[in-house]
Design a protein around this motif. Sequence first.
Motif, PDB file in Angstrom:
ATOM      1  N   SER A 149      -0.012 -12.253  40.496  1.00 56.58           N
ATOM      2  CA  SER A 149       1.009 -11.733  41.406  1.00 56.58           C
ATOM      3  C   SER A 149       0.970 -10.212  41.528  1.00 56.58           C
ATOM      4  O   SER A 149       1.539  -9.661  42.480  1.00 56.58           O
ATOM      5  CB  SER A 149       2.406 -12.166  40.935  1.00 56.58           C
ATOM      6  OG  SER A 149       2.812 -11.456  39.778  1.00 56.58           O
ATOM      7  N   VAL A 150       0.328  -9.521  40.594  1.00 56.80           N
ATOM      8  CA  VAL A 150       0.326  -8.054  40.637  1.00 56.80           C
ATOM      9  C   VAL A 150      -1.055  -7.458  40.896  1.00 56.80           C
ATOM     10  O   VAL A 150      -1.155  -6.371  41.492  1.00 56.80           O
ATOM     11  CB  VAL A 150       0.904  -7.459  39.328  1.00 56.80           C
ATOM     12  CG1 VAL A 150       2.379  -7.791  39.203  1.00 56.80           C
ATOM     13  CG2 VAL A 150       0.154  -7.948  38.101  1.00 56.80           C
ATOM     14  N   LEU A 151      -2.119  -8.125  40.474  1.00 58.13           N
ATOM     15  CA  LEU A 151      -3.464  -7.572  40.675  1.00 58.13           C
ATOM     16  C   LEU A 151      -3.779  -7.308  42.156  1.00 58.13           C
ATOM     17  O   LEU A 151      -4.270  -6.223  42.496  1.00 58.13           O
ATOM     18  CB  LEU A 151      -4.511  -8.497  40.059  1.00 58.13           C
ATOM     19  CG  LEU A 151      -4.667  -8.428  38.534  1.00 58.13           C
ATOM     20  CD1 LEU A 151      -5.524  -9.582  38.034  1.00 58.13           C
ATOM     21  CD2 LEU A 151      -5.282  -7.094  38.117  1.00 58.13           C
ATOM     22  N   PRO A 152      -3.496  -8.257  43.074  1.00 60.49           N
ATOM     23  CA  PRO A 152      -3.812  -7.967  44.483  1.00 60.49           C
ATOM     24  C   PRO A 152      -3.019  -6.792  45.027  1.00 60.49           C
ATOM     25  O   PRO A 152      -3.560  -5.985  45.804  1.00 60.49           O
ATOM     26  CB  PRO A 152      -3.423  -9.269  45.207  1.00 60.49           C
ATOM     27  CG  PRO A 152      -3.421 -10.319  44.157  1.00 60.49           C
ATOM     28  CD  PRO A 152      -2.997  -9.636  42.902  1.00 60.49           C
ATOM     29  N   TRP A 153      -1.760  -6.651  44.612  1.00 59.38           N
ATOM     30  CA  TRP A 153      -0.948  -5.544  45.116  1.00 59.38           C
ATOM     31  C   TRP A 153      -1.414  -4.211  44.541  1.00 59.38           C
ATOM     32  O   TRP A 153      -1.351  -3.176  45.208  1.00 59.38           O
ATOM     33  CB  TRP A 153       0.531  -5.791  44.814  1.00 59.38           C
ATOM     34  CG  TRP A 153       1.044  -6.979  45.565  1.00 59.38           C
ATOM     35  CD1 TRP A 153       1.264  -8.234  45.070  1.00 59.38           C
ATOM     36  CD2 TRP A 153       1.363  -7.034  46.961  1.00 59.38           C
ATOM     37  NE1 TRP A 153       1.699  -9.068  46.071  1.00 59.38           N
ATOM     38  CE2 TRP A 153       1.772  -8.362  47.237  1.00 59.38           C
ATOM     39  CE3 TRP A 153       1.335  -6.111  47.998  1.00 59.38           C
ATOM     40  CZ2 TRP A 153       2.154  -8.769  48.513  1.00 59.38           C
ATOM     41  CZ3 TRP A 153       1.722  -6.513  49.271  1.00 59.38           C
ATOM     42  CH2 TRP A 153       2.123  -7.819  49.519  1.00 59.38           C
ATOM     43  N   GLY A 154      -1.897  -4.231  43.300  1.00 60.56           N
ATOM     44  CA  GLY A 154      -2.499  -3.030  42.748  1.00 60.56           C
ATOM     45  C   GLY A 154      -3.731  -2.620  43.528  1.00 60.56           C
ATOM     46  O   GLY A 154      -3.954  -1.432  43.810  1.00 60.56           O
ATOM     47  N   ALA A 155      -4.542  -3.617  43.915  1.00 61.18           N
ATOM     48  CA  ALA A 155      -5.733  -3.322  44.719  1.00 61.18           C
ATOM     49  C   ALA A 155      -5.339  -2.765  46.087  1.00 61.18           C
ATOM     50  O   ALA A 155      -5.996  -1.857  46.612  1.00 61.18           O
ATOM     51  CB  ALA A 155      -6.564  -4.592  44.892  1.00 61.18           C
ATOM     52  N   ILE A 156      -4.269  -3.286  46.670  1.00 63.08           N
ATOM     53  CA  ILE A 156      -3.812  -2.806  47.974  1.00 63.08           C
ATOM     54  C   ILE A 156      -3.385  -1.346  47.894  1.00 63.08           C
ATOM     55  O   ILE A 156      -3.741  -0.523  48.744  1.00 63.08           O
ATOM     56  CB  ILE A 156      -2.653  -3.693  48.485  1.00 63.08           C
ATOM     57  CG1 ILE A 156      -3.181  -5.079  48.858  1.00 63.08           C
ATOM     58  CG2 ILE A 156      -1.965  -3.052  49.693  1.00 63.08           C
ATOM     59  CD1 ILE A 156      -2.103  -6.104  49.106  1.00 63.08           C
ATOM     60  N   ILE A 157      -2.610  -1.008  46.852  1.00 58.01           N
ATOM     61  CA  ILE A 157      -2.180   0.390  46.686  1.00 58.01           C
ATOM     62  C   ILE A 157      -3.390   1.291  46.488  1.00 58.01           C
ATOM     63  O   ILE A 157      -3.503   2.369  47.083  1.00 58.01           O
ATOM     64  CB  ILE A 157      -1.218   0.516  45.490  1.00 58.01           C
ATOM     65  CG1 ILE A 157       0.087  -0.226  45.770  1.00 58.01           C
ATOM     66  CG2 ILE A 157      -0.934   1.991  45.189  1.00 58.01           C
ATOM     67  CD1 ILE A 157       0.901   0.336  46.900  1.00 58.01           C
ATOM     68  N   GLY A 158      -4.326   0.862  45.630  1.00 55.86           N
ATOM     69  CA  GLY A 158      -5.519   1.668  45.385  1.00 55.86           C
ATOM     70  C   GLY A 158      -6.360   1.856  46.631  1.00 55.86           C
ATOM     71  O   GLY A 158      -6.998   2.900  46.812  1.00 55.86           O
ATOM     72  N   ALA A 159      -6.364   0.851  47.516  1.00 57.18           N
ATOM     73  CA  ALA A 159      -7.157   0.937  48.740  1.00 57.18           C
ATOM     74  C   ALA A 159      -6.493   1.788  49.803  1.00 57.18           C
ATOM     75  O   ALA A 159      -7.168   2.384  50.644  1.00 57.18           O
ATOM     76  CB  ALA A 159      -7.411  -0.468  49.290  1.00 57.18           C
ATOM     77  N   ARG A 160      -5.167   1.862  49.788  1.00 55.26           N
ATOM     78  CA  ARG A 160      -4.446   2.554  50.846  1.00 55.26           C
ATOM     79  C   ARG A 160      -4.150   4.019  50.546  1.00 55.26           C
ATOM     80  O   ARG A 160      -3.887   4.794  51.458  1.00 55.26           O
ATOM     81  CB  ARG A 160      -3.118   1.824  51.140  1.00 55.26           C
ATOM     82  CG  ARG A 160      -3.293   0.425  51.685  1.00 55.26           C
ATOM     83  CD  ARG A 160      -3.998   0.430  53.017  1.00 55.26           C
ATOM     84  NE  ARG A 160      -3.244   1.179  54.024  1.00 55.26           N
ATOM     85  CZ  ARG A 160      -3.704   1.542  55.208  1.00 55.26           C
ATOM     86  NH1 ARG A 160      -4.958   1.253  55.533  1.00 55.26           N
ATOM     87  NH2 ARG A 160      -2.956   2.208  56.062  1.00 55.26           N
ATOM     88  N   THR A 161      -4.143   4.397  49.274  1.00 50.32           N
ATOM     89  CA  THR A 161      -3.851   5.787  48.937  1.00 50.32           C
ATOM     90  C   THR A 161      -5.122   6.631  49.041  1.00 50.32           C
ATOM     91  O   THR A 161      -6.235   6.124  48.950  1.00 50.32           O
ATOM     92  CB  THR A 161      -3.267   5.896  47.523  1.00 50.32           C
ATOM     93  OG1 THR A 161      -4.072   5.137  46.605  1.00 50.32           O
ATOM     94  CG2 THR A 161      -1.848   5.337  47.478  1.00 50.32           C
TER      95      THR A 161
END
Length: 277
Positions: A149-161
């Motif tokens: 539940s958290v790994l994909p959202w961490g990847a999203i933040i890392g990709a967008r910043t």
Amino acid sequence: MKAALRAGLSRGFIELRHGLADFQEWAFNILVIAVLVLVLFFQRNTTVDGTTLPLAALTLPSLAGMMIAYGGFLAMSSALAYDREDGTLLRAKATPNGIVGYLVSRIVYTAATALITLVIMLVAGRIIVDELSPDWLTLAWLIPLGLASVLPWGAIIGARTKSSASSTGLTFLILGGLVGISGIFYPVTAMPGWLQGVAQVFPMYWLGHGTRAALLPDAAAAAEPGGEWRLWEAAGVIGVWAVLGLLVAPAVLRRMARRESGSSMQASKQRIMSRGY
């Protein structure tokens, strides 16, 4: 694709082996665990209202849930943003299915590191807290689902910043806010009802709730909203966040991969140099 998955798994375990042998890789985690155990020490003589349990007994499982969220979300976002800056993702993009292999390796390393950190913290906290009664079956589904539940959202933040610094800052801001309202360090029932409702929208609260249900006796449920364990609801909310993340993350990561180029990497290096790093 199969070759990329195998390469990713192999690379993930190699990085984990090297990371375990490098004290600097674990220094921050050990420091965080030491601080959290100190918090438990000061809570050991305070009793939770409505129960006979010390506050430390309620906090330790909550911290375990928090560490699942931090270990997956923060580590993934920071690592992905950093690897964009140093050219790792650009090199991965240059090979067939290289981005897939990279992500698999990062997931393996991040999940394994989060699990090891969680075990160390529980073992250290057990010295202070005697009231644990583990339900291993609940932990067996809660931990992997929580990480999903958290790994994909961490990847999203890392990709967008735009940089590793902004990724880390944004991640700490998000997680810090969720920790503050999710009943990690004190019972969530002490907060206004509307804020309890907000907290229960996010997986952070349910990870803490689930680990409390898995590690504490049934009497501890008196400190929960409704006075009972709600594992079905925990699985539902955490599962929804996992599914949404797995649906959104691939598109975001594909877009990020298309933007990766030598010029973008050079621009990242220029930003780092201008900050004096």
